[in-house]
Design an enzyme around this catalytic site. Structure first.
Site, PDB file in Angstrom:
ATOM      1  N   GLU A   1     -42.508   3.969  33.555  1.00  0.00           N
ATOM      2  CA  GLU A   1     -41.622   3.936  32.383  1.00  0.00           C
ATOM      3  C   GLU A   1     -42.232   4.804  31.303  1.00  0.00           C
ATOM      4  O   GLU A   1     -43.419   5.108  31.341  1.00  0.00           O
ATOM      5  CB  GLU A   1     -41.513   2.494  31.832  1.00  0.00           C
ATOM      6  CG  GLU A   1     -40.972   1.464  32.795  1.00  0.00           C
ATOM      7  CD  GLU A   1     -41.270   0.044  32.330  1.00  0.00           C
ATOM      8  OE1 GLU A   1     -41.823  -0.126  31.217  1.00  0.00           O
ATOM      9  OE2 GLU A   1     -40.970  -0.885  33.078  1.00  0.00           O
TER      10      GLU A   1
ATOM     11  N   LYS B   1     -43.835   5.323  27.692  1.00  0.00           N
ATOM     12  CA  LYS B   1     -44.570   4.486  26.747  1.00  0.00           C
ATOM     13  C   LYS B   1     -43.993   4.754  25.362  1.00  0.00           C
ATOM     14  O   LYS B   1     -44.223   5.805  24.780  1.00  0.00           O
ATOM     15  CB  LYS B   1     -46.073   4.814  26.765  1.00  0.00           C
ATOM     16  CG  LYS B   1     -46.850   3.909  25.821  1.00  0.00           C
ATOM     17  CD  LYS B   1     -48.320   4.222  25.787  1.00  0.00           C
ATOM     18  CE  LYS B   1     -49.064   3.186  24.961  1.00  0.00           C
ATOM     19  NZ  LYS B   1     -48.383   2.738  23.752  1.00  0.00           N
TER      20      LYS B   1
ATOM     21  N   ARG C   1     -44.506  -3.625  20.107  1.00  0.00           N
ATOM     22  CA  ARG C   1     -44.244  -4.523  21.221  1.00  0.00           C
ATOM     23  C   ARG C   1     -43.700  -5.838  20.683  1.00  0.00           C
ATOM     24  O   ARG C   1     -44.267  -6.409  19.743  1.00  0.00           O
ATOM     25  CB  ARG C   1     -45.578  -4.775  21.932  1.00  0.00           C
ATOM     26  CG  ARG C   1     -45.488  -5.635  23.156  1.00  0.00           C
ATOM     27  CD  ARG C   1     -45.140  -4.776  24.353  1.00  0.00           C
ATOM     28  NE  ARG C   1     -45.091  -5.599  25.564  1.00  0.00           N
ATOM     29  CZ  ARG C   1     -46.154  -5.863  26.310  1.00  0.00           C
ATOM     30  NH1 ARG C   1     -47.334  -5.392  25.968  1.00  0.00           N
ATOM     31  NH2 ARG C   1     -46.036  -6.604  27.398  1.00  0.00           N
TER      32      ARG C   1
ATOM     33  N   GLU D   1     -39.735  -3.226  23.529  1.00  0.00           N
ATOM     34  CA  GLU D   1     -40.233  -2.430  22.423  1.00  0.00           C
ATOM     35  C   GLU D   1     -39.203  -2.443  21.301  1.00  0.00           C
ATOM     36  O   GLU D   1     -38.011  -2.245  21.545  1.00  0.00           O
ATOM     37  CB  GLU D   1     -40.447  -0.983  22.900  1.00  0.00           C
ATOM     38  CG  GLU D   1     -41.320  -0.158  22.004  1.00  0.00           C
ATOM     39  CD  GLU D   1     -42.791  -0.276  22.368  1.00  0.00           C
ATOM     40  OE1 GLU D   1     -43.120  -1.052  23.302  1.00  0.00           O
ATOM     41  OE2 GLU D   1     -43.611   0.397  21.721  1.00  0.00           O
TER      42      GLU D   1
END
Lengths: 534, 339
Positions: free
Chosen positions: A223, A225, A230, A271
């Site tokens: 994936e 970043k 987070r 996220e």
């Protein structure tokens, strides 16, 4: 207070994890209630005394200590609590108030009463006690104990598994009477965290060469970043929604557009980003939202937030954490299709896409192109990895893209704090402007070996030309190669620019200062770390 | 009536050290000089290669042990309380209480009196005679611990903490980092006074100076070399070594070594942590902050010159006492004060 002070003193000097663990277990086993619970709270950042701020402690010090001597001492010692503890004039025999008495009194104190209370205790404590008191009230003990280590010690004391502690942790309140009752064998296990409670997040290791050698790209999900923060999304099925940040803090109130309209019980991991049309805007934009607990409608319109999910921990009542990543991912996609798609939440939540890569060459190509997506690099997650709180080895990796570089001139130096308090290790660097003026572009800390730090420290001392308080102005002669993740516009620096995550990559003892980079070179890098978000 | 010569007209800091012009000599020169007057034997004060050296017998013995023939061309010994005439200057020696042989240099010229104290401390030391205050017009002081955070505790209490830890950890070797000259022998004497009669193990780098102390009449009791000792002899033992040995591979031969350091710097927790010290002992051969300020009052000097260490705070505090104070900024001295 005496036992707590002895514990902190022993912890800060204990050379290794094992020794710290023994000290903690011994403390939890033998310290009285409720003091051991308050000690646990202090070690796990569970204490907050809004009535006391570091500035208040500095003001208090000024009532007893000559300001020049205080400033010089603080500059030397590098730690406020230790400086004040050492300088506070002794008044006689030490009488330690119990820890719980101090905590209770301070928790109820009004801001204007706190300094007098602190002064009264400090008059009756010895210097170790004063140090522990000041560490306690300002938070951030910095004695080398993570919350995880404290929980491991609890588990050892009670003869239970540390994961059992993690499961109940976020439902507990200091001074943890129910927890200690259970661990002592005197009571039942406290209830597990409810639907809206925070679950420990799973964190990734930075990918190193050994990991690369051991890891096959076919075994991992890939994936982007993302460069946001987070968060853990928790919905209880009755419309109540929580958004937890990394440490478990609830931040949903600051993002009302996200936490409304979710109807089904779920805990998911993802996220938090800002931007329109699911295009991530620079981190600085998100920062503006994070600074506001209650954002105005205008701010929300300017920087709307969205949630990009990549994992699911609970679907309804079902705990999915023991399942392999590949299975959880499939469950996440199903959940999203059934519960989000077509609902009002659809425009504010999406899924982080899985990327295709079968070789390291594919991965390297993706990583090099991450800037254009607005990502920091790649996440590699083993397809067979269970969701385990903390930073388990060998499961998830982050592989950030290579940083940008520039040669800048050292302008100012300051002593570091903590372990580096005797070294000049905080540096301000500048680049040349067209008119020949050197203007600051950012601060960087030294990230290299102790030997090089010592050499740099000597150079700073030998080349200081002026001093403003703790800041040394040095001769403009030393060039360092800075690595950084991006360049942003900034009104705080005279250069109009700010480097993102600058660090010193190399000291260029060989390079003349005149050959350092010019501001125009950095201008050219502005926004290069991401695609235009508009 | 003679005119008093202001001291700054005849004694001044130079890159080579403190220079006394009417006697044409340097005090503690950092580079070889024709004529050197030396306060004490630490390496940043007593350097090799001077043509002639004037110092106490104790200091000269230390220099000979360290430098052999390079200790100096002609070595002239002088006792405490004695003085000699060099050129137009009377040069006297008084105890400084720092290490064996350490002396304050008392200079008289043109009706004024300057005391160069070298390094000094004010508390009792079983290995050397105590500091004797000399009234003067200018007192030249060190500033190694020239910040109010430095207050040394009672040394016997620190030794008791060491012995307590030895008692609690009988399977481990306590490795105590000490400077080879002064601190080593003082810690040994303090251990003996606290009743520790067992052999004390010493690193090879400390042995020779221990012998110098023994010859000067400072009894140290049974000492043993670490080299050749069996691990079982070292369990529960006290081992003295230079501070650098704490982090060195050398310490690997010891059973579960517990890192101890005896130094005034150990007052700052972060310093102890930085050096990997598990048991910091605050034992110093330098004056702490109250001793520095108390000494200014004892010698009653209207003017204080501050040499090496934390000068800024000490200059400020001397000013608060109503004394004229300035920093000399001598080069060649360790900021950390060396020993």
């Amino acid at each position: 207070m005496k036992r707590f002070a002895q514990l902190l003193d022993a912890l800060i000097l204990a050379p290794a994890r094992g020794a710290k663990l023994r000290l903690l277990v011994d403390h939890f086993r033998s310290a009285p209630d409720p003091d051991r619970g308050w000690a646990l709270a202090a070690l796990t950042d569970g204490l907050d005394f809004p009535a006391v701020k570091p500035a208040a402690i500095r003001d208090l010090a000024a009532t007893r200590i000559d300001p020049v001597l205080f400033a010089l001492s603080y500059d030397y010692v590098g730690d406020l609590a230790e400086t004040v503890a050492l300088l506070w004039p002794p008044t006689g025999i030490a009488v330690h108030a119990p820890l719980h008495e101090i905590v209770d009194t301070l928790a109820r104190a009004r801001r204007q009463d706190a300094p007098a209370l602190l002064a009264g205790w400090m008059d009756r404590l010895d210097s170790d006690g004063r140090w522990a008191l000041l560490k306690l009230v300002t938070g951030g003990l910095r004695v080398g104990v993570s919350a995880r280590l404290a929980k491991t010690a609890l588990a050892e004391h009670g003869g239970v598994d540390v994961s059992a502690i993690e499961e109940i942790w976020h439902g507990l309140e200091p001074p943890y009477a129910a927890l200690f009752g259970w661990l002592d064998g005197q009571g039942p296990m406290p209830p597990k965290t409810g639907a809206l409670g925070f679950r420990p997040m799973m964190l990734a290791h930075a990918l190193d060469d050994a990991d690369r050698a051991a890891l096959s790209p076919r075994d991992v999900a890939v994936e982007w970043k993302w460069d946001g923060i987070r968060v853990q999304l928790a919905c209880d099925g009755t419309g109540a929604v929580r958004l937890h940040a990394r440490g478990g803090d609830e931040i949903g109130g600051a993002f009302p557009e996200i936490v409304t309209g979710l109807e089904h019980r779920v805990v998911a991991d993802g996220e938090l980003l800002v931007g329109t049309g699911f295009r991530p805007a620079p981190f600085a934009d998100l920062q503006q939202r994070l600074n506001r607990k209650a954002p105005s409608r205008a701010l929300i319109a300017r920087h709307p937030a969205f949630l990009r999910l990549y994992d699911i921990l609970f679907d309804g009542e079902e705990d999915l954490r023991a399942l392999p990543f590949a299975t959880r991912r499939a469950r996440l996609e199903t959940w999203f299709a059934q519960r989000v798609a077509g609902t009002p939440a659809d425009g504010r939540i999406d899924l982080s896409p899985r990327l295709d890569a079968t070789t390291w060459e594919d991965l390297a190509r993706l990583r090099d192109g991450s800037a254009a997506i607005g990502a920091e690099g790649l996440m590699l997650k083993r397809l067979d990895s269970a969701y385990v709180g903390g930073r388990p080895k060998g499961s998830w990796y982050k592989w950030k893209r290579d940083p940008m570089h520039a040669d800048a001139v050292l302008m100012y130096a300051q002593r570091g704090h903590g372990k580096r308090s005797s070294f000049y290790s905080d540096f301000t660097f500048g680049c040349w402007r067209e008119d020949g003026e050197l203007v600051p572009v950012g601060k960087a800390y030294f990230g290299f070996t102790d030997a090089e730090l010592a050499r740099l420290d000597r150079w700073v001392r030998a080349n200081a030309v002026d001093r403003f308080g703790p800041v040394l102005v040095v001769a403009r002669e030393l060039v360092c190669e800075l690595a950084f993740d991006g360049v942003q516009r900034s009104s705080r620096h005279k250069s109009g620019l700010a480097l993102r995550f600058p660090r010193i990559a190399r000291i260029r003892w060989d390079k003349p200062a005149a050959e350092a980079d010019r501001i125009d070179a950095l201008e050219g890098l502005v926004g290069r770390d991401r695609a235009d978000p508009r | 009536m003679t005119m008093r010569m202001r001291p700054e007209t005849w004694i001044r800091p130079t890159p080579q050290g403190l220079y006394v012009e009417p006697g044409d000599f340097f005090i503690d020169p950092v580079r070889p000089a024709a004529r050197a007057v030396v306060t004490h034997g630490h390496a940043d004060h007593a350097r090799p290669g001077n043509e002639s050296v004037l110092a106490t017998a104790g200091t000269l013995a230390i220099m000979r042990a360290r430098y052999g023939a390079a200790a100096g061309g002609t070595l002239q010994a002088i006792g405490y309380g004695q003085s000699v005439r060099i050129g137009d200057v009377t040069v006297g020696f008084a105890p400084a209480g720092h290490v064996l042989g350490s002396a304050q240099i008392v200079l008289e010229h043109g009706g004024s009196r300057v005391v160069v104290s070298g390094d000094y401390k004010r508390r009792r030391d079983p290995t050397c005679p105590p500091f004797e205050p000399q009234s003067c017009d200018v007192f030249v002081t060190e500033a190694t611990f020239g910040l109010p955070v430095f207050v040394h505790p009672v040394d016997a209490d620190e030794i008791a903490r060491l012995l307590g830890s030895v008692h609690r950890n009988p399977e481990r070797a306590h490795l105590v980092g000490v400077y080879a000259l002064g601190k080593c022998q003082r810690v040994i004497r303090l251990l003996r006074e606290a009743g520790w009669d067992a052999p004390i193990f010493v690193h090879g780098a400390l042995a020779e100076l221990c012998a110098v102390y023994e010859q000067a009449g400072v009894a140290l009791g049974p000492l043993r070399a670490v080299a050749g000792a069996e691990p079982r002899d070292l369990a529960g033992a006290i081992v003295l070594a230079p501070p650098s040995a704490l982090a060195d591979r050398w310490s690997r031969r010891l059973p579960e070594p517990l890192a101890v350091a005896a130094s005034g710097w150990m007052r700052i927790r972060q310093r102890a942590r930085q050096r990997g010290v598990e048991l910091p002992l605050v034992i110093s051969d330098h004056a702490d902050w109250p001793e520095l300020l108390g000494t200014f009052a004892d010698v009653d000097a209207p003017e204080i010159w501050v040499t090496h260490g934390q000068e800024d705070a000490l200059v400020h505090a001397a000013g608060l006492q109503g004394r004229r104070a300035r920093a000399l900024r001598l080069i060649g001295r360790d900021e950390d004060g060396g020993p």
